[in-house]
Design an enzyme around this catalytic site. Structure first.
Site, PDB file in Angstrom:
ATOM      1  N   ASP A 197     -53.895   7.194 -21.669  1.00 43.96           N
ATOM      2  CA  ASP A 197     -53.336   8.536 -21.845  1.00 43.96           C
ATOM      3  C   ASP A 197     -53.175   8.859 -23.328  1.00 43.96           C
ATOM      4  O   ASP A 197     -53.323   7.998 -24.197  1.00 43.96           O
ATOM      5  CB  ASP A 197     -51.976   8.602 -21.134  1.00 43.96           C
ATOM      6  CG  ASP A 197     -51.604  10.010 -20.732  1.00 43.96           C
ATOM      7  OD1 ASP A 197     -52.222  10.957 -21.243  1.00 43.96           O
ATOM      8  OD2 ASP A 197     -50.693  10.150 -19.895  1.00 43.96           O
ATOM      9  N   ASP A 219     -52.533  18.469 -16.194  1.00 42.75           N
ATOM     10  CA  ASP A 219     -52.067  17.946 -14.904  1.00 42.75           C
ATOM     11  C   ASP A 219     -52.061  19.090 -13.888  1.00 42.75           C
ATOM     12  O   ASP A 219     -51.779  20.243 -14.231  1.00 42.75           O
ATOM     13  CB  ASP A 219     -50.638  17.400 -15.046  1.00 42.75           C
ATOM     14  CG  ASP A 219     -50.592  16.136 -15.911  1.00 42.75           C
ATOM     15  OD1 ASP A 219     -51.650  15.714 -16.425  1.00 42.75           O
ATOM     16  OD2 ASP A 219     -49.495  15.574 -16.074  1.00 42.75           O
ATOM     17  N   GLU A 266     -59.892   8.262 -20.019  1.00 42.07           N
ATOM     18  CA  GLU A 266     -58.933   8.651 -21.068  1.00 42.07           C
ATOM     19  C   GLU A 266     -58.624  10.145 -21.082  1.00 42.07           C
ATOM     20  O   GLU A 266     -59.256  10.930 -20.388  1.00 42.07           O
ATOM     21  CB  GLU A 266     -59.393   8.104 -22.434  1.00 42.07           C
ATOM     22  CG  GLU A 266     -60.845   8.370 -22.757  1.00 42.07           C
ATOM     23  CD  GLU A 266     -61.055   9.539 -23.646  1.00 42.07           C
ATOM     24  OE1 GLU A 266     -60.267  10.509 -23.578  1.00 42.07           O
ATOM     25  OE2 GLU A 266     -62.045   9.527 -24.409  1.00 42.07           O
ATOM     26  N   GLU A 267     -57.627  10.517 -21.903  1.00 44.11           N
ATOM     27  CA  GLU A 267     -57.134  11.893 -21.920  1.00 44.11           C
ATOM     28  C   GLU A 267     -57.160  12.501 -23.320  1.00 44.11           C
ATOM     29  O   GLU A 267     -56.413  13.442 -23.599  1.00 44.11           O
ATOM     30  CB  GLU A 267     -55.704  11.959 -21.368  1.00 44.11           C
ATOM     31  CG  GLU A 267     -55.572  11.484 -19.950  1.00 44.11           C
ATOM     32  CD  GLU A 267     -54.375  12.087 -19.217  1.00 44.11           C
ATOM     33  OE1 GLU A 267     -53.871  13.133 -19.646  1.00 44.11           O
ATOM     34  OE2 GLU A 267     -53.963  11.485 -18.220  1.00 44.11           O
TER      35      GLU A 267
HETATM   36  C1  GLA Z   1     -49.727  12.462 -18.139  1.00 42.50           C
HETATM   37  C2  GLA Z   1     -51.058  12.388 -17.416  1.00 42.50           C
HETATM   38  C3  GLA Z   1     -50.808  12.223 -15.929  1.00 42.50           C
HETATM   39  C4  GLA Z   1     -49.954  10.995 -15.674  1.00 42.50           C
HETATM   40  C5  GLA Z   1     -48.672  11.072 -16.485  1.00 42.50           C
HETATM   41  C6  GLA Z   1     -47.894   9.775 -16.425  1.00 42.50           C
HETATM   42  O1  GLA Z   1     -49.042  13.631 -17.796  1.00 42.50           O
HETATM   43  O2  GLA Z   1     -51.830  13.528 -17.653  1.00 42.50           O
HETATM   44  O3  GLA Z   1     -52.027  12.120 -15.240  1.00 42.50           O
HETATM   45  O4  GLA Z   1     -50.699   9.873 -16.034  1.00 42.50           O
HETATM   46  O5  GLA Z   1     -48.939  11.335 -17.856  1.00 42.50           O
HETATM   47  O6  GLA Z   1     -46.747   9.809 -17.216  1.00 42.50           O
END
Ligand code: GLA
Length: 703
Positions: A183, A253, A218-219
């Site tokens: 993340d 999200d 990953e993000e």
């Molecule tokens: C972020 C991510 C979510 C989840 C939360 C966990 O918001 O985008 O997918 O993994 O963190 O805390």
């Protein structure tokens, strides 16, 4: 001084980086995306090998599938729940269909590292530790995924990986972890975009260095740049991610608000198709099929699955699979939709066209077929039509169109058309016809297109009032090659609406249609809302076999205001502002009351410049009055101009209003107008501090 103008949610540490030089990251080379085979190709070993060579780590040649605990269990997830869901994956048969990953999201870990610096599982909720859990999961033929963050903390404040990448990668490998979600939370202060990329690249390499096959998810693009293509680093982050990760989030999200979240995600991902290829996938976030917090309808869950499959997104469901309903199982288990997602060619669907709010998307498949998504992003049912040629199929005498949810197959001479319910998607697989023309019923479709006039010439709004009569054409098209006979087309409305008699045709040859036009009166007393009209056809094909078709169209009904309402008591037709907070009703942006020069107003709108708000008057009102001025909550250097329009014609101009301007009393003649438009413009060339109140905004209307 607060600055309610620009509310871009960019972490402060990135603002400098946004303006700075970017690490040059090339878009995926054209050769990364294999061309659609000219002729249907078999799913040969050589093709799979070619795909393997495109994955930077040889993994995730098709989008990963499985389960993630997050949206169902959050930070309370336990070892027992994880195992129960894993067992459900196997016993339901979903694992056999490809749902293999069992992924623990945030909060699997203890709040501190062990004395030797190693991450450790939460001792209460995961008493046997992750290594033991991984062994159990592997024993079931499944794979285990874990979550971490690249920064100093996870999003829920647990220990992040920053400064420990290799150690953590080694730990994960030693535990038998098969998948890491990395993340973007807890970024160290002052981090530049180049450093963030270097960090992600480091973990990507450290995972490879372990020697264990660990999928890297990953993000970076959304964490660092808010999933906003307008932000300078966003596309470079996506391009970068496609080189060092197997999947990367391209949308925020999910929220429980289906329409905005699902169609917002679709809009985010459509421009990113070229970055996806075997081993590298744009990640739309989890599926919420069966999740009891989201609680979407079957149609909504099918729509999410269709969009995710067409865009080759990973399919990681987040629900309690131990209490899976038959509907959940059927949606997640739709083999045809899964096959679209998992197609070995690994191409993400690309936008072909947009029509009446419907996105038409085409995904070439390895066997030469094309998966066609019709995604209706609008609030009424819409008809959309494309052709086999437009979606990339070669010329053929006819094609089959398989509806992957209705499980029907029909034949078309080339047109692919359907009526798509509001905020829904349909997924078709289209192929050159392989067989006799009469093996399949002809594809037919019905377009229902209510002809609601614009509220005034040039208006973007088409709204009907109770009592108004609307002309509603409906057309049944025979898209097939074969003639249909004895066709009857009828139109029905909501209960209590009179629509009239059907129309009929003895014969509709292939490529021809049958049109009727109905005069439909919106019953007096109909409340404001969106209303649907349904066309239904019956006919015969192939010497007497029965065929049917349906299609829907819709429109908005609004009730003109009456008496002397304040605008805060009405619904607007639409509002836009140059900033994220939008128009706010009866409060200022800080949540306090609307106040101008010490006078507090119970009724009103807070509309930071530049803003435009439209209200429906329906010709029923004569006058609009309001008290205008900048809100006391933010006395700065702001300046705005209030401009009001009746049916597009300007009827009021306040001149420049600043904090020192005495409260302006506006009184405007709106006699006979259908639409009142309130526009708040900049008064000094900047939107800063343009905190405009439209206080006591009151109409005088007939009762
Ligand atoms: C972020 C991510 C979510 C989840 C939360 C966990 O918001 O985008 O997918 O993994 O963190 O805390």
């Amino acid at each position: 001084m607060p600055f309610p103008k620009r509310r871009l949610m960019i972490p402060a540490v990135f603002i400098a980086a946004l303006c700075g030089a970017l690490t040059a990251v090339a878009a995926p080379a054209a050769s990364a995306a294999p061309a659609r085979p000219a002729a249907p190709a078999s799913r040969s070993a050589s093709k799979v090998q070619q795909s393997a060579s495109q994955s930077y780590n040889g993994l995730a040649l098709t989008p990963p599938m499985g389960w993630n605990d997050w949206y169902e269990y959050g930070c309370n997830v336990t070892q027992a729940e994880v195992l129960a869901n894993a067992r459900a994956l196997v016993s339901s048969g979903l694992a056999k269909l490809g749902y293999k990953y069992v992924n623990l999201d945030d909060c699997w870990m203890a709040p501190t590292r062990a004395a030797d610096g190693q991450l450790q599982a939460d001792p209460t909720r995961f008493p046997n530790g992750i290594k033991w859990l991984a062994a159990q999961i592997h024993h079931m033929g499944l794979k285990l995924g874990l979550y971490e963050s690249f920064g100093t903390r996870t999003c829920k404040g647990n220990p992040g990986s920053y400064g420990n990448y290799q150690q953590d990668a080694d730990t994960f490998a030693s535990w038998g972890v098969d998948f890491l979600k990395f993340d973007y939370c807890g970024p160290p202060s002052g981090l530049t975009s180049a450093e963030a990329e270097a960090d992600y690249q480091q973990m990507s390499q450290d995972l490879i260095a372990t020697g264990r096959h660990i999928v890297f998810s990953e993000e970076l693009p959304i964490g660092a740049d808010n999933a906003n293509p307008a932000n300078a680093n966003y596309l470079p982050y996506v391009a970068f991610s496609s080189k060092i990760a197997n999947m990367w989030r391209v949308a925020p999200d999910l929220t429980t608000s289906f329409d905005s979240t699902i169609f917002g995600h679709l809009a985010n991902d459509l421009p990113l198709a070229s970055y996806a290829h075997p081993g590298a996938w744009n990640d739309l976030d989890m599926l919420a099929t069966g999740n009891t917090t989201f609680n979407w309808t079957v149609q909504q869950e099918e729509t999410q699955m269709s969009i995710w499959a067409e865009l080759a997104s990973p399919l990681l469901d987040s629900s309690d699979l131990t209490s899976m309903t038959p509907a959940t199982k059927q949606i997640l288990g739709n083999k045809a939709a899964i096959a679209v997602d998992q197609d070995p060619l690994g191409r993400q669907g690309q936008l072909v066209s947009q029509q009446n709010g419907v996105d038409i998307v085409a995904k070439p498949l390895a066997d030469g077929d094309v998966a066609v998504l019709l995604a209706n992003t609008s609030s009424v049912p819409e008809h959309a039509s494309t052709t086999a040629a437009a979606v990339g199929l070669g010329s053929a005498a006819a094609y089959t169109v398989s509806d992957l949810w209705a499980h029907t197959t029909r034949e078309t001479a080339g047109t692919i058309a359907a009526s798509v319910p509001a905020y829904s998607a349909m997924l078709f697989q289209v192929a050159p016809l392989r067989g006799a023309v009469d093996r399949y019923p002809p594809l037919t479709d019905i377009a229902v297109t209510p002809d609601v006039p614009a509220l005034y010439t040039g208006s973007q709004f088409a709204v009907a009032a109770p009592g108004q009569t609307i002309s509603v054409p409906a057309t049944l098209s025979n898209d097939g090659r074969e003639t249909v006979t004895d066709a009857s087309l009828s139109l029905t409305g909501p209960a209590g609406w009179d629509t009239g008699a059907p129309v009929s045709a003895r014969v509709i040859p292939g490529g021809k249609d049958l049109t009727g036009t109905w005069q439909v009166t919106v019953p007096p007393g109909t409340p404001a809302g969106t209303y649907t009209l349904t066309g239904t056809a019956t006919y015969r094909w192939n010497a007497g076999r029965a065929g049917t078709s349906t299609g829907q169209g819709g429109f908005q009904v609004d009730v003109p205001p009456s008496g002397t309402p304040y605008l805060d008591q009405l619904s607007w037709l639409s509002e836009t502002t140059s900033q994220g907070s939008g128009v706010i009703v009866d409060k200022n942006v800080y949540g306090g009351p609307l106040t101008i020069h010490g006078v507090t107003y119970a009724h009103g709108l807070w509309a930071n410049s530049v803003a435009t708000i439209y209200y429906y008057l329906g010709g029923n009102c004569t006058q609009f009055t309001a008290s205008l001025g900048l809100d006391d909550s933010d006395e700065g250097t702001g300046a705005v101009v209030y401009e009001f329009y009746a049916d597009g014609t300007q009827v009021y101009d306040s001149g420049v209003v600043t904090n020192s301007t005495p409260t302006v009393q506006a009184s405007v003649n709106v006699t006979g107008a259908q639409v009142l438009e309130l526009h708040v413009a900049e008064g000094n060339g900047t939107v800063n501090f343009g905190n405009a109140d439209i206080a006591s905004p009151q109409l005088t209307c007939a009762s």
